[in-house]
Structures are given as C-alpha cells and as structure tokens.
Scaffold this motif. Structure first.
Motif, PDB file in Angstrom:
ATOM      1  N   ASP A  84       8.630  29.370  54.863  1.00 12.39           N
ATOM      2  CA  ASP A  84       8.502  30.790  55.207  1.00 12.39           C
ATOM      3  C   ASP A  84       8.502  31.674  53.965  1.00 12.39           C
ATOM      4  O   ASP A  84       7.681  32.575  53.830  1.00 12.39           O
ATOM      5  CB  ASP A  84       9.625  31.215  56.143  1.00 12.39           C
ATOM      6  CG  ASP A  84       9.555  30.514  57.489  1.00 12.39           C
ATOM      7  OD1 ASP A  84       8.442  30.137  57.907  1.00 12.39           O
ATOM      8  OD2 ASP A  84      10.608  30.348  58.117  1.00 12.39           O
ATOM      9  N   CYS A  85       9.416  31.419  53.053  1.00  9.60           N
ATOM     10  CA  CYS A  85       9.510  32.231  51.844  1.00  9.60           C
ATOM     11  C   CYS A  85       8.364  31.921  50.879  1.00  9.60           C
ATOM     12  O   CYS A  85       7.895  32.806  50.162  1.00  9.60           O
ATOM     13  CB  CYS A  85      10.848  32.005  51.148  1.00  9.60           C
ATOM     14  SG  CYS A  85      12.243  32.625  52.121  1.00  9.60           S
ATOM     15  N   ALA A  86       7.917  30.683  50.871  1.00  8.89           N
ATOM     16  CA  ALA A  86       6.815  30.309  49.983  1.00  8.89           C
ATOM     17  C   ALA A  86       5.544  31.067  50.350  1.00  8.89           C
ATOM     18  O   ALA A  86       4.786  31.476  49.473  1.00  8.89           O
ATOM     19  CB  ALA A  86       6.574  28.813  50.039  1.00  8.89           C
ATOM     20  N   ASP A  87       5.330  31.275  51.644  1.00  7.20           N
ATOM     21  CA  ASP A  87       4.152  32.038  52.079  1.00  7.20           C
ATOM     22  C   ASP A  87       4.171  33.452  51.520  1.00  7.20           C
ATOM     23  O   ASP A  87       3.133  34.021  51.209  1.00  7.20           O
ATOM     24  CB  ASP A  87       4.075  32.096  53.601  1.00  7.20           C
ATOM     25  CG  ASP A  87       3.690  30.768  54.215  1.00  7.20           C
ATOM     26  OD1 ASP A  87       3.132  29.912  53.489  1.00  7.20           O
ATOM     27  OD2 ASP A  87       3.955  30.574  55.417  1.00  7.20           O
ATOM     28  N   ALA A  88       5.356  34.023  51.383  1.00  5.64           N
ATOM     29  CA  ALA A  88       5.477  35.382  50.861  1.00  5.64           C
ATOM     30  C   ALA A  88       5.357  35.416  49.334  1.00  5.64           C
ATOM     31  O   ALA A  88       4.914  36.416  48.778  1.00  5.64           O
ATOM     32  CB  ALA A  88       6.809  35.986  51.278  1.00  5.64           C
ATOM     33  N   LEU A  89       5.746  34.330  48.659  1.00  6.02           N
ATOM     34  CA  LEU A  89       5.730  34.305  47.198  1.00  6.02           C
ATOM     35  C   LEU A  89       4.391  33.897  46.599  1.00  6.02           C
ATOM     36  O   LEU A  89       4.001  34.388  45.547  1.00  6.02           O
ATOM     37  CB  LEU A  89       6.802  33.343  46.672  1.00  6.02           C
ATOM     38  CG  LEU A  89       8.237  33.794  46.806  1.00  6.02           C
ATOM     39  CD1 LEU A  89       9.170  32.668  46.395  1.00  6.02           C
ATOM     40  CD2 LEU A  89       8.492  35.010  45.936  1.00  6.02           C
ATOM     41  N   ILE A  90       3.716  32.969  47.254  1.00  5.06           N
ATOM     42  CA  ILE A  90       2.464  32.437  46.717  1.00  5.06           C
ATOM     43  C   ILE A  90       1.303  33.197  47.341  1.00  5.06           C
ATOM     44  O   ILE A  90       1.142  33.197  48.560  1.00  5.06           O
ATOM     45  CB  ILE A  90       2.340  30.937  47.016  1.00  5.06           C
ATOM     46  CG1 ILE A  90       3.498  30.180  46.382  1.00  5.06           C
ATOM     47  CG2 ILE A  90       1.013  30.395  46.513  1.00  5.06           C
ATOM     48  CD1 ILE A  90       3.557  28.722  46.743  1.00  5.06           C
ATOM     49  N   PRO A  91       0.475  33.837  46.532  1.00  6.30           N
ATOM     50  CA  PRO A  91      -0.665  34.562  47.090  1.00  6.30           C
ATOM     51  C   PRO A  91      -1.692  33.602  47.685  1.00  6.30           C
ATOM     52  O   PRO A  91      -1.829  32.466  47.229  1.00  6.30           O
ATOM     53  CB  PRO A  91      -1.243  35.311  45.887  1.00  6.30           C
ATOM     54  CG  PRO A  91      -0.774  34.553  44.704  1.00  6.30           C
ATOM     55  CD  PRO A  91       0.533  33.919  45.079  1.00  6.30           C
ATOM     56  N   ALA A  92      -2.378  34.062  48.706  1.00  2.00           N
ATOM     57  CA  ALA A  92      -3.418  33.251  49.332  1.00  2.00           C
ATOM     58  C   ALA A  92      -4.567  33.060  48.352  1.00  2.00           C
ATOM     59  O   ALA A  92      -4.923  33.987  47.612  1.00  2.00           O
ATOM     60  CB  ALA A  92      -3.916  33.940  50.599  1.00  2.00           C
ATOM     61  N   PRO A  93      -5.154  31.869  48.309  1.00  2.00           N
ATOM     62  CA  PRO A  93      -6.267  31.647  47.389  1.00  2.00           C
ATOM     63  C   PRO A  93      -7.464  32.498  47.774  1.00  2.00           C
ATOM     64  O   PRO A  93      -7.703  32.743  48.957  1.00  2.00           O
ATOM     65  CB  PRO A  93      -6.563  30.162  47.532  1.00  2.00           C
ATOM     66  CG  PRO A  93      -5.974  29.762  48.829  1.00  2.00           C
ATOM     67  CD  PRO A  93      -4.845  30.702  49.100  1.00  2.00           C
ATOM     68  N   MET A  94      -8.184  32.913  46.777  1.00  2.00           N
ATOM     69  CA  MET A  94      -9.389  33.696  47.026  1.00  2.00           C
ATOM     70  C   MET A  94     -10.480  32.782  47.540  1.00  2.00           C
ATOM     71  O   MET A  94     -10.534  31.602  47.211  1.00  2.00           O
ATOM     72  CB  MET A  94      -9.831  34.401  45.752  1.00  2.00           C
ATOM     73  CG  MET A  94      -8.788  35.383  45.266  1.00  2.00           C
ATOM     74  SD  MET A  94      -9.388  36.612  44.140  1.00  2.00           S
ATOM     75  CE  MET A  94     -10.813  37.242  44.910  1.00  2.00           C
ATOM     76  N   ALA A  95     -11.358  33.317  48.342  1.00  2.00           N
ATOM     77  CA  ALA A  95     -12.457  32.532  48.897  1.00  2.00           C
ATOM     78  C   ALA A  95     -13.394  32.110  47.772  1.00  2.00           C
ATOM     79  O   ALA A  95     -13.670  32.871  46.850  1.00  2.00           O
ATOM     80  CB  ALA A  95     -13.202  33.355  49.932  1.00  2.00           C
ATOM     81  N   THR A  96     -13.858  30.888  47.870  1.00  2.20           N
ATOM     82  CA  THR A  96     -14.788  30.402  46.846  1.00  2.20           C
ATOM     83  C   THR A  96     -16.245  30.625  47.253  1.00  2.20           C
ATOM     84  O   THR A  96     -17.129  30.545  46.440  1.00  2.20           O
ATOM     85  CB  THR A  96     -14.565  28.898  46.588  1.00  2.20           C
ATOM     86  OG1 THR A  96     -14.705  28.200  47.811  1.00  2.20           O
ATOM     87  CG2 THR A  96     -13.186  28.663  46.005  1.00  2.20           C
ATOM     88  N   VAL A  97     -16.460  30.904  48.531  1.00  2.21           N
ATOM     89  CA  VAL A  97     -17.808  31.158  49.017  1.00  2.21           C
ATOM     90  C   VAL A  97     -17.890  32.634  49.394  1.00  2.21           C
ATOM     91  O   VAL A  97     -17.099  33.131  50.185  1.00  2.21           O
ATOM     92  CB  VAL A  97     -18.133  30.273  50.249  1.00  2.21           C
ATOM     93  CG1 VAL A  97     -19.504  30.589  50.780  1.00  2.21           C
ATOM     94  CG2 VAL A  97     -17.980  28.810  49.889  1.00  2.21           C
ATOM     95  N   VAL A  98     -18.868  33.304  48.826  1.00  8.61           N
ATOM     96  CA  VAL A  98     -19.048  34.722  49.084  1.00  8.61           C
ATOM     97  C   VAL A  98     -20.351  34.912  49.814  1.00  8.61           C
ATOM     98  O   VAL A  98     -21.408  34.439  49.376  1.00  8.61           O
ATOM     99  CB  VAL A  98     -19.035  35.528  47.768  1.00  8.61           C
ATOM    100  CG1 VAL A  98     -19.266  36.995  48.041  1.00  8.61           C
ATOM    101  CG2 VAL A  98     -17.744  35.290  47.022  1.00  8.61           C
ATOM    102  N   ALA A  99     -20.307  35.607  50.937  1.00  5.86           N
ATOM    103  CA  ALA A  99     -21.525  35.862  51.705  1.00  5.86           C
ATOM    104  C   ALA A  99     -22.247  37.057  51.106  1.00  5.86           C
ATOM    105  O   ALA A  99     -21.645  38.097  50.839  1.00  5.86           O
ATOM    106  CB  ALA A  99     -21.166  36.137  53.148  1.00  5.86           C
ATOM    107  N   PHE A 100     -23.528  36.879  50.879  1.00  8.14           N
ATOM    108  CA  PHE A 100     -24.351  37.978  50.379  1.00  8.14           C
ATOM    109  C   PHE A 100     -24.979  38.691  51.572  1.00  8.14           C
ATOM    110  O   PHE A 100     -25.361  38.060  52.558  1.00  8.14           O
ATOM    111  CB  PHE A 100     -25.455  37.453  49.448  1.00  8.14           C
ATOM    112  CG  PHE A 100     -24.929  36.927  48.159  1.00  8.14           C
ATOM    113  CD1 PHE A 100     -24.506  37.798  47.162  1.00  8.14           C
ATOM    114  CD2 PHE A 100     -24.831  35.562  47.925  1.00  8.14           C
ATOM    115  CE1 PHE A 100     -24.011  37.318  45.973  1.00  8.14           C
ATOM    116  CE2 PHE A 100     -24.325  35.072  46.733  1.00  8.14           C
ATOM    117  CZ  PHE A 100     -23.912  35.948  45.758  1.00  8.14           C
ATOM    118  N   PRO A 101     -25.114  40.012  51.486  1.00  4.85           N
ATOM    119  CA  PRO A 101     -25.733  40.742  52.593  1.00  4.85           C
ATOM    120  C   PRO A 101     -27.196  40.349  52.739  1.00  4.85           C
ATOM    121  O   PRO A 101     -27.887  40.115  51.759  1.00  4.85           O
ATOM    122  CB  PRO A 101     -25.572  42.207  52.201  1.00  4.85           C
ATOM    123  CG  PRO A 101     -25.304  42.203  50.746  1.00  4.85           C
ATOM    124  CD  PRO A 101     -24.721  40.880  50.402  1.00  4.85           C
TER     125      PRO A 101
END
Length: 66
Positions: free
Chosen positions: A47-64
């Motif tokens: 529970d605490c680790a979820d608050a301390l470690i930021p979520a990884p950024m997406a590696t796939v970016v959708a282009f419009p």
C-alpha cells in the motif's frame, strides 16, 4: 531510486522487518522503495509502495489521426 535518511527510524524499519512508512510488520514488507546511504535496501508494504513509487510513463504514445 530514492535515498532515505535512517535517523528517526526504528530498528525494525532499518532491518526491513517493518514498513518504512506505516511501521506495519505483517505481512512483512516486500517492495523495495529505495536505499539508505550505505546502500542497504528500504522496504515498504504494498500500500505504501504504491504511494512512494511513481507509476511508469507509457512507452507507446498515440498520435492524433488526420
């Protein structure tokens, strides 16, 4: 990797037997969230680790589409 200051932590927290944030001992903390200045691991409960470690950024970016 986060570096934690060991001052003010309990012996259980320093040894990884208690969560570095909430002091919970059971179940034993399993997530490594950082290190101490001497490179010892800092452990936290899930529970605490979820608050301390930021979520990884997406590696796939959708282009419009046009």
């Amino acid at each position: 990797m986060l570096t934690f200051d060991p001052d003010g932590l309990s012996c259980a927290q320093l040894d990884g037997d208690a969560c570095v944030v909430c002091h919970k001992r059971w179940p034993r903390p399993r997530v490594r969230v950082g290190r101490f200045p001497d490179d010892a691991p800092v452990m936290a409960c899930a529970d605490c680790a979820d608050a301390l470690i930021p979520a990884p950024m997406a590696t796939v970016v959708a282009f419009p589409s046009r």
